[in-house]
Write an enzyme that holds these catalytic residues in place. Structure first.
Site, mmCIF file in Angstrom:
data_model
loop_
_atom_site.group_PDB
_atom_site.id
_atom_site.type_symbol
_atom_site.label_atom_id
_atom_site.label_comp_id
_atom_site.label_asym_id
_atom_site.label_seq_id
_atom_site.Cartn_x
_atom_site.Cartn_y
_atom_site.Cartn_z
ATOM 1 N N ASP B 171 0.816 -1.209 0.000
ATOM 2 C CA ASP B 171 0.000 0.000 0.000
ATOM 3 C C ASP B 171 0.856 1.268 0.000
ATOM 4 O O ASP B 171 0.431 2.310 -0.460
ATOM 5 C CB ASP B 171 -0.920 -0.021 1.224
ATOM 6 C CG ASP B 171 -1.915 1.121 1.181
ATOM 7 O OD1 ASP B 171 -2.587 1.261 0.140
ATOM 8 O OD2 ASP B 171 -2.007 1.878 2.160
ATOM 9 N N HIS B 252 -7.337 5.989 2.369
ATOM 10 C CA HIS B 252 -7.471 7.154 1.496
ATOM 11 C C HIS B 252 -6.264 7.391 0.614
ATOM 12 O O HIS B 252 -6.219 8.345 -0.133
ATOM 13 C CB HIS B 252 -7.704 8.412 2.340
ATOM 14 C CG HIS B 252 -9.014 8.387 3.022
ATOM 15 N ND1 HIS B 252 -10.183 8.687 2.385
ATOM 16 C CD2 HIS B 252 -9.345 8.041 4.283
ATOM 17 C CE1 HIS B 252 -11.188 8.542 3.222
ATOM 18 N NE2 HIS B 252 -10.700 8.151 4.380
ATOM 19 N N ARG B 253 -5.295 6.509 0.731
ATOM 20 C CA ARG B 253 -4.085 6.783 -0.020
ATOM 21 C C ARG B 253 -4.351 6.809 -1.517
ATOM 22 O O ARG B 253 -3.789 7.629 -2.233
ATOM 23 C CB ARG B 253 -2.997 5.765 0.326
ATOM 24 C CG ARG B 253 -1.645 6.251 -0.122
ATOM 25 C CD ARG B 253 -0.515 5.394 0.367
ATOM 26 N NE ARG B 253 -0.018 5.830 1.650
ATOM 27 C CZ ARG B 253 0.056 5.041 2.711
ATOM 28 N NH1 ARG B 253 -0.338 3.807 2.622
ATOM 29 N NH2 ARG B 253 0.524 5.484 3.849
ATOM 30 N N ALA B 254 -5.234 5.920 -1.958
ATOM 31 C CA ALA B 254 -5.508 5.835 -3.397
ATOM 32 C C ALA B 254 -6.006 7.173 -3.933
ATOM 33 O O ALA B 254 -5.551 7.637 -4.974
ATOM 34 C CB ALA B 254 -6.521 4.742 -3.660
ATOM 35 N N VAL B 257 -3.167 9.580 -4.154
ATOM 36 C CA VAL B 257 -2.228 9.201 -5.205
ATOM 37 C C VAL B 257 -2.787 9.525 -6.576
ATOM 38 O O VAL B 257 -2.094 10.071 -7.429
ATOM 39 C CB VAL B 257 -1.891 7.690 -5.102
ATOM 40 C CG1 VAL B 257 -1.190 7.214 -6.355
ATOM 41 C CG2 VAL B 257 -1.035 7.427 -3.890
#
Lengths: 350, 659
Positions: B171, B252-254, B257
């Site tokens: 991730d 929430h990283r997606a 990104v």
């Protein structure tokens, strides 16, 4: 010290596939090695050690143990001198150049990682309080042959290191207070007995060629093996002298092939044939294609031709594909690419 | 160090990979790339070429002109070299501690490149992750307390065949690219030609592609300057979150990104407003490794890029053949969907929810573990267990099994073998870590009296010892009931399926195996202890069934193997897996078969170093004997019925037991 005689390469009975694969690698080091699969006592190790005698001479930079070519980037040479604690004179001309035979460096299965990659020079650190590098086997093997007997039994973490440097041609040391990188391009020659476990796929792919060898079945030949071995052990010097001519011939032939290699060409048609082989047989990645082409060219050069023929490709595929064909998990390696290829060829031609 | 690398512009195909790398070069906040793919697909070549490309042209970055932007983290790096430690040479001279920056410092504002990232040691991974997420490397060791900025791009390559990455680490990579070999024969020809040209004349080849390389580098540089001006319209932000929601992404990283990558994409194309295309261009790269649902992503107007969903990564080799890397996105997607529904439609619903919950709690655990910091690092053995996807046992050759099983059980080793990872003050085995010892002694050199002419005076308290780690494969002993009762109703087939799954897993963990089968009058060692999983698989396929059930004999044979192994390696923890219905009807001696077997079980259970697992193959019916369960109790073994034997449950148990 008494000179150690190695059993001459040319005196090995049979095992033509293996001998050819080794010779091809000494003609063209970019083939990146041979994996020899087979039972014990089939002259695997003898052949690899004997190879040293028929290998060519190369120029190396003297004074440091890194086997650098004088053509290497001057920064690298300087750096290598520095970490060895030697001083390099300013002018490049004064670089001492030595002629030396290409070496066969043996990597024992029990080797520790620090011996493989290199480590802090203990003595120097204690005596002088300075950091200096004690180069490892990967430094000695640069531009030579790295021979691993029983490569499948190698410790996992040593394999990781080998993969790292085989991929890049560079050995990076980041350990024990030392941070340094030096070139390490070697021909990887490994032997293994498949019964004791397979190789990891990533490592398997690093071997350019793969040959399977068995004990000789022919009684006549077996007798010959015994006779020669007996003669060699009785009087190694005389035995080597007797085979000197043959060896000489082989060396010349290899030398010629090496010079011829750059002018060997492959027709587009044949290249397409290679690509189609690989597509149809089902190979992971592109290394298979590249290796087949290189092997075919080397075969042609060894044969004294400058044009790659269909036979060269068939033969090259036998060396380059067995360990690359995509397998179901846990399926055995199929050594018989020949039959597979024959089907494919007839399909292609029809 | 400068070597002649294959130029970026000369890499054929692999458009996704190149795209992902360039996006990162434009905007470091994209957060790195992990490249997954089979061997020999120019993974490493392309990444290294990027370093070369950037090094040549965008060296305006702070930190010096000629500094290489790509710092390679070798797999065998020791902890002090990664995080930084004392420079003993300078420290001796100065008499006070001088900090020697490690790899993380060198990689600051550059790229940290890890080849075969899935094989990297756990505690190094933790250090790297810690720095990557905080943008700072804090060193608290060897009497120094120091911190320096370390914001770098993490680029890793891996071959999934060698084991998977921990989800937590996966991730952290902003983008994920799956690479495959080129399927077009003409392209393959071109590829061969270029490689040969390169090998023949490296300098000439590089010079030939310099112009194209410069053009790309120039574009990247221009895009970098443009980046701060790029605007993201509000409605597109919503589109991104919609996209992530529909794909059931964790965390929430997606979203972040995708936003950063879309901006980079726009800048690279010379625009200052992000468009829908920018998002769809990059979304698949960001979602590939985060998607948790079996649903394919909603393709608005689908661009050329459509990488793998998680389950597609595990598809069979046959399917891989059909797939083409950049053309025909439509067809490609269909293949993926088909395989998915084939594989797991039955359990799909229940599993989905369960899996999700487990995953969440899992990642939370990981996070807390990490925040504990360096002290406990090497003690951790990560349990990947519950993040498994459930799969049916009937397709044991499927690759799903391999998910998350990338970590073999590791253990500290007392012998002087294994990888030297860190040092300790505790004395025990005289395996002296010279470098650490010198570092410890260095600050005191000025004060110490020098008697022996050596440059360094070492005192007893300076001595440090090496801590080594070694991956220890475990010994799995399969004791398989091959009696007539097992042949009924596909029991044996099911058992074999389960064993096969374990074998595949055993390969990745480099376990040793042995196999015993018992039938008719005796137990036979089909396979002595070996690491050849291939051989075991072959034997399993050929194992015949029929005859009586000499249960005791099988038990004893299995025990013998385990016991002998313990003589050789006292630290090993062999595991005996009994696959049987427990209907013992042939004894070793004169007593009743069942009685004898019970007696034996109790005795054998006394050996605590051997673990047992009983897989009950008895068919549920009107009359159940439950014999296998009784044996399990006596052996103090874990017990299973073959019907609730989903491969992953069995695997998890073996994993728990062996870790």
């Amino acid at each position: 010290m008494k000179k150690q005689y190695t059993y001459p390469f040319t005196a090995i009975v049979g095992q033509e596939q293996m001998k050819l694969a080794l010779v091809l690698n000494s003609i063209n080091p970019t083939l990146s090695g041979v994996l020899i699969r087979g039972e014990k006592g089939t002259a695997k190790s003898t052949a690899v050690r004997a190879l040293a005698d028929i290998l060519p001479e190369i120029d190396v930079v003297g004074g440091i143990p890194f086997n650098l070519s004088p053509d290497e980037d001057s920064d690298i040479i300087k750096e290598c001198f520095e970490v060895s604690g030697e001083v390099l004179s300013e002018e490049r001309e004064r670089l001492s150049v030595e002629k030396r035979k290409v070496r066969v460096v043996e990597l024992p299965v029990g080797a520790t990682e620090d011996r493989v990659v290199g480590t802090l020079d203990l003595e120097h650190a204690l005596k002088a309080g300075e950091k200096r590098i004690e180069p490892g086997l990967l430094a000695s093997a640069h531009r030579g042959i790295l021979y691993v007997d029983e490569v499948n039994l190698l410790d996992d973490h040593v394999v990781d290191v080998l993969l790292d440097s085989a991929a890049m041609g560079v050995n990076t040391i980041e350990r024990e207070g030392v941070s340094f990188a030096h070139p390490s391009r070697f021909t990887l020659v490994g032997t293994m007995n498949p019964e004791e476990g397979e190789l990891r796929p990533q490592l398997l792919d690093r071997f350019g060629l793969c040959v399977q060898i068995d004990g000789i079945r022919d009684a006549e030949e077996r007798v010959m093996v015994m006779e020669r071995r007996f003669l060699f052990e009785e009087n190694p010097e005389a035995f080597c002298r007797r085979w000197a001519d043959e060896s000489e011939k082989l060396v010349e032939k290899i030398d010629m092939a090496r010079r011829l290699y750059p002018s060997v060409s492959v027709s587009r048609e044949n290249l397409l044939a290679i690509a189609n082989y690989c597509l149809e047989v089902g190979v992971d990645g592109h290394r298979g294609d590249i290796i087949i082409m290189k092997t075919a060219k080397t075969l042609a050069a060894y044969d004294g031709r400058t044009e790659v023929g269909r036979d060269d490709i068939d033969k090259a595929a036998m060396f380059a594909l067995p360990h690359r064909i995509r397998r179901q998990p846990l399926q055995d390696i199929v050594m018989d690419v020949g039959s597979m290829l024959k089907n494919k060829t007839s399909n292609l031609e029809s | 160090m400068h070597t002649l690398l294959y130029p970026f512009a000369a890499v054929i195909g692999q458009e996704h990979l190149k795209h992902a790398l360039l996006l990162n070069a434009v905007n470091p906040r994209v957060g790195g790339v992990v490249v997954r793919g089979e061997k020999g697909t120019a993974k490493s070549t392309t990444v290294r070429a990027l370093g070369e490309l950037l090094q040549e042209k965008i060296s305006g970055a702070p930190g010096g002109e000629n500094r290489s932007l790509v710092v390679t983290l070798p797999l065998n790096a020791t902890e002090d070299m990664v995080a930084g430690g004392i420079d003993f040479q300078c420290t001796m001279r100065e008499g006070c501690r001088v900090f020697q920056p490690g790899l993380l410092a060198k990689a600051d504002k550059g790229i940290l490149y890890v080849d075969e990232v899935n094989l990297l040691d756990d505690h190094i991974v933790d250090i790297v992750l810690d720095a990557a997420s905080s943008g700072e490397n804090r060193v608290e060791r060897e009497g120094i307390s120091f911190s320096h900025p370390a914001s770098f791009l993490l680029v890793g390559t891996m071959n999934p065949e060698e084991g998977e990455l921990r989800p937590q680490l996966l991730d952290r990579f902003g983008l994920c690219v799956e690479v495959t070999a080129e399927n077009d024969a003409a392209e393959r020809v071109e590829l061969m030609l270029r490689r040969e040209q390169f090998d023949e004349n490296r300098k000439g080849f590089i010079a030939f592609y310099r112009k194209e390389n410069d053009r790309i580098a120039g574009k990247v540089r221009a895009a970098r300057e443009l980046l701060s001006a790029v605007r993201m319209p509000e409605h597109l932000r919503r589109f991104i979150s919609e996209l992530c929601r529909e794909n059931n992404v964790a965390g929430h990283r997606a979203d972040l990104v995708i936003e950063q990558a879309a901006r980079a994409n726009a800048a690279y194309k010379g625009r200052i407003v992000v468009e829908v295309d920018d998002i769809t261009d990059v979304a698949s790269l960001a979602l590939a490794h985060r998607r948790r649902d079996a649903q394919p992503p909603p393709p608005p107007e689908e661009p050329e890029s459509q990488p793998e969903s998680e389950s597609q990564k595990n598809r069979n080799p046959e399917e891989r053949d059909e797939q083409s890397s950049s053309s025909e996105p439509e067809q490609f997607q269909e293949t993926g969907e088909e395989s998915r529904s084939d594989e797991r439609s039955p359990e799909n619903e229940s599993e989905k929810n369960e899996g999700k919950r487990e995953r969440q709690s899992d990642s939370r655990e990981d996070e807390t573990e990490e925040s504990h910091g360096d002290a406990s690092i090497s003690e951790q053995v990560f349990d990947i267990g519950s993040s498994f996807k459930v799969r049916s046992i009937s397709s044991p050759k499927d690759r799903v099994v391999r998910r998350g099983s990338g970590k073999r059980s590791r253990s500290r080793v007392s012998q002087k073998q294994g990888r030297y990872t860190k040092s300790t003050m505790r004395r025990g085995n005289n395996d002296i870590a010279l470098d650490a010892t010198l570092r410890a002694a260095a600050p005191f050199q000025r004060e110490r009296e020098n008697h022996n002419g050596m440059a360094v005076v070492l005192h007893e308290q300076d001595i440090r010892e090496k801590i080594r780690e070694k991956r220890l494969g475990n010994l799995l002993i399969f004791v398989v009931d091959a009696s007539g009762s097992m042949g009924a109703r596909g029991r044996m087939a099911a058992s074999k399926g389960a064993i096969m799954s374990l074998l595949i897993d055993a390969y990745q963990k480099r376990d040793k195996l042995a196999m015993v089968s018992f039938r008719k009058n005796e137990a036979v060692v089909n396979l002595p202890v070996t690491s050849s999983v291939e051989l075991a698989a072959k034997l399993l396929r050929e194992m015949p069934v029929g005859g009586r059930t000499p249960f005791s004999a099988g038990l004893v044979k299995g025990y013998e193997i385990a016991h002998n192994h313990l003589m050789k390696e006292p630290e090993a923890r062999p595991m005996v897996i009994l696959v049987t219905d427990g209907k013992a009807n042939k004894a070793l001696g004169e007593r009743k078969p069942l009685e004898e077997a019970y007696e034996l079980s109790k005795k054998i259970a006394a050996e605590e170093r051997i673990r047992f697992l009983v897989v009950d193959t008895e068919e549920p019916g009107l009359v159940n004997f439950g014999l296998a369960r009784k044996f399990a109790v006596m052996l103090q073994a874990e017990y299973f019925k073959i019907d609730d034997l989903q491969a992953d449950t069995l695997l998890n148990i073996v994993k728990d037991a062996t870790s």
